[in-house]
Design a protein around this motif. Structure first.
Motif, mmCIF file in Angstrom:
data_model
loop_
_atom_site.group_PDB
_atom_site.id
_atom_site.type_symbol
_atom_site.label_atom_id
_atom_site.label_comp_id
_atom_site.label_asym_id
_atom_site.label_seq_id
_atom_site.Cartn_x
_atom_site.Cartn_y
_atom_site.Cartn_z
ATOM 1 N N SER A 144 0.831 -1.195 0.000
ATOM 2 C CA SER A 144 0.000 0.000 0.000
ATOM 3 C C SER A 144 0.870 1.251 0.000
ATOM 4 N N PHE A 145 2.194 1.087 0.094
ATOM 5 C CA PHE A 145 3.118 2.201 -0.058
ATOM 6 C C PHE A 145 3.509 2.267 -1.523
ATOM 7 N N GLY A 146 3.390 3.431 -2.118
ATOM 8 C CA GLY A 146 3.555 3.622 -3.552
ATOM 9 C C GLY A 146 4.697 2.923 -4.246
ATOM 10 N N TRP A 147 5.935 3.165 -3.879
ATOM 11 C CA TRP A 147 7.076 2.675 -4.636
ATOM 12 C C TRP A 147 7.755 1.455 -4.023
ATOM 13 N N GLU A 148 7.235 0.898 -2.970
ATOM 14 C CA GLU A 148 7.851 -0.286 -2.356
ATOM 15 C C GLU A 148 8.001 -1.468 -3.306
ATOM 16 N N PRO A 149 7.065 -1.684 -4.261
ATOM 17 C CA PRO A 149 7.225 -2.827 -5.166
ATOM 18 C C PRO A 149 8.420 -2.715 -6.119
ATOM 19 N N ILE A 150 9.010 -1.525 -6.284
ATOM 20 C CA ILE A 150 10.141 -1.382 -7.215
ATOM 21 C C ILE A 150 11.470 -1.171 -6.499
ATOM 22 N N PHE A 151 11.464 -1.130 -5.169
ATOM 23 C CA PHE A 151 12.696 -0.889 -4.409
ATOM 24 C C PHE A 151 13.170 -2.203 -3.793
ATOM 25 N N GLU A 152 14.287 -2.721 -4.339
ATOM 26 C CA GLU A 152 14.805 -4.028 -3.931
ATOM 27 C C GLU A 152 16.005 -3.884 -2.988
ATOM 28 N N VAL A 153 15.975 -4.684 -1.930
ATOM 29 C CA VAL A 153 17.068 -4.769 -0.958
ATOM 30 C C VAL A 153 17.296 -6.245 -0.675
ATOM 31 N N THR A 157 11.937 -6.997 -2.871
ATOM 32 C CA THR A 157 11.439 -5.628 -2.811
ATOM 33 C C THR A 157 10.837 -5.421 -1.423
ATOM 34 N N LEU A 158 10.719 -4.162 -1.030
ATOM 35 C CA LEU A 158 10.092 -3.883 0.268
ATOM 36 C C LEU A 158 8.675 -4.436 0.307
ATOM 37 N N ALA A 159 8.007 -4.469 -0.843
ATOM 38 C CA ALA A 159 6.647 -5.002 -0.918
ATOM 39 C C ALA A 159 6.607 -6.517 -0.723
ATOM 40 N N GLU A 160 7.688 -7.207 -1.049
ATOM 41 C CA GLU A 160 7.736 -8.668 -0.894
ATOM 42 C C GLU A 160 8.130 -9.099 0.518
ATOM 43 N N MET A 161 8.769 -8.212 1.249
ATOM 44 C CA MET A 161 9.299 -8.578 2.566
ATOM 45 C C MET A 161 8.202 -8.807 3.588
ATOM 46 N N GLU A 162 8.484 -9.740 4.472
ATOM 47 C CA GLU A 162 7.629 -9.946 5.644
ATOM 48 C C GLU A 162 7.698 -8.664 6.468
ATOM 49 N N VAL A 163 6.571 -8.251 7.044
ATOM 50 C CA VAL A 163 6.471 -6.970 7.749
ATOM 51 C C VAL A 163 7.536 -6.815 8.834
ATOM 52 N N GLY A 164 7.747 -7.847 9.640
ATOM 53 C CA GLY A 164 8.741 -7.768 10.708
ATOM 54 C C GLY A 164 10.143 -7.525 10.177
ATOM 55 N N LYS A 165 10.482 -8.184 9.069
ATOM 56 C CA LYS A 165 11.803 -7.991 8.463
ATOM 57 C C LYS A 165 11.944 -6.560 7.964
ATOM 58 N N LYS A 166 10.915 -6.097 7.235
ATOM 59 C CA LYS A 166 10.960 -4.743 6.695
ATOM 60 C C LYS A 166 11.069 -3.717 7.820
ATOM 61 N N ASN A 167 10.276 -3.896 8.876
ATOM 62 C CA ASN A 167 10.298 -2.946 9.986
ATOM 63 C C ASN A 167 11.608 -2.981 10.770
ATOM 64 N N GLY A 168 12.442 -3.988 10.534
ATOM 65 C CA GLY A 168 13.720 -4.087 11.216
ATOM 66 C C GLY A 168 14.900 -3.599 10.397
ATOM 67 N N LEU A 169 14.662 -3.172 9.144
ATOM 68 C CA LEU A 169 15.788 -2.696 8.321
ATOM 69 C C LEU A 169 15.461 -1.479 7.479
ATOM 70 N N SER A 170 14.222 -1.072 7.436
ATOM 71 C CA SER A 170 13.810 -0.001 6.525
ATOM 72 C C SER A 170 14.414 1.354 6.875
#
Length: 190
Positions: A144-153, A157-170
């Motif tokens: 639901s965040f605009g550009w997360e599907p195109i930003f890969e780490v 992508t941030l859109a593919e990450m499990e929420v806990g993982k994303k919230n621990g490195l974003s």
């Protein structure tokens, strides 16, 4: 605990429910009150925009306040779209951002999150910034965040990450860790 022992909630000004969820998850021990008020956004760097939003929010609230602004800085484009990424996503979408970058070999980008905190009227806002290095890829995942599907780490992508993982490195996590450390220190000093 009595009512007088209850900590005063931190007022976070945003209209973005998804940011609220992330901030609450990351600042889990800090009581948060969310206000959705319309604040003017000046043109400028993410730091200038955040600082001005913070001043305006402190004036409207009449007290301490926290605000946030995010940016997506593509290296090949000299840091664009930067703080204006929302306008880009709203008009040309993630596919359009990929098309703009298609002519360049360098697909690296920084996700930038800047929180501004003001203790109240007449105080210069303090800024806390987090950066996350990644690269721009064709959209993958749902977000639901605009550009997360195109930003890969790290291959996701941030859109593919499990929420806990994303919230621990974003980028938002990195900025909030800096804010939380400062805020806790400031509370202990009182």
């Amino acid at each position: 605990m009595t009512e007088t022992d209850t900590p005063t909630p931190l007022i976070f000004v945003t209209g973005n429910k998804n940011k609220v969820l992330e901030v609450k998850a990351i600042l889990s021990t800090t009581p948060l009150e969310v206000l959705d008020i319309n604040l003017p956004e000046i043109q400028g760097s993410v730091e200038e925009i955040t600082r001005e939003k913070c001043r305006a929010a402190a004036e409207r609230i009449g007290g301490p306040v926290l605000v946030e602004d995010s940016a997506l800085e593509m290296k090949a484009l000299g840091g664009l779209p930067g703080a204006y990424v929302k306008a880009f996503v709203d008009t040309i979408g993630n596919e359009g951002l990929n098309k703009i970058l298609a002519a360049f070999d360098d697909k690296s980008a920084d996700a930038v999150c800047t929180f501004g905190y003001s203790p109240g009227l007449g105080h210069e806002p303090l800024l806390f910034q987090g950066r996350l290095q990644g690269r721009i890829v064709p959209a993958r995942g749902n977000s639901s965040f605009g550009w997360e599907p195109i930003f890969e780490v790290e291959g996701e992508t941030l859109a593919e990450m499990e929420v806990g993982k994303k919230n621990g490195l974003s980028h938002r996590f990195k900025a909030l860790v800096k804010f939380r450390e400062w805020f806790q220190g400031a509370k202990e000093a009182d």
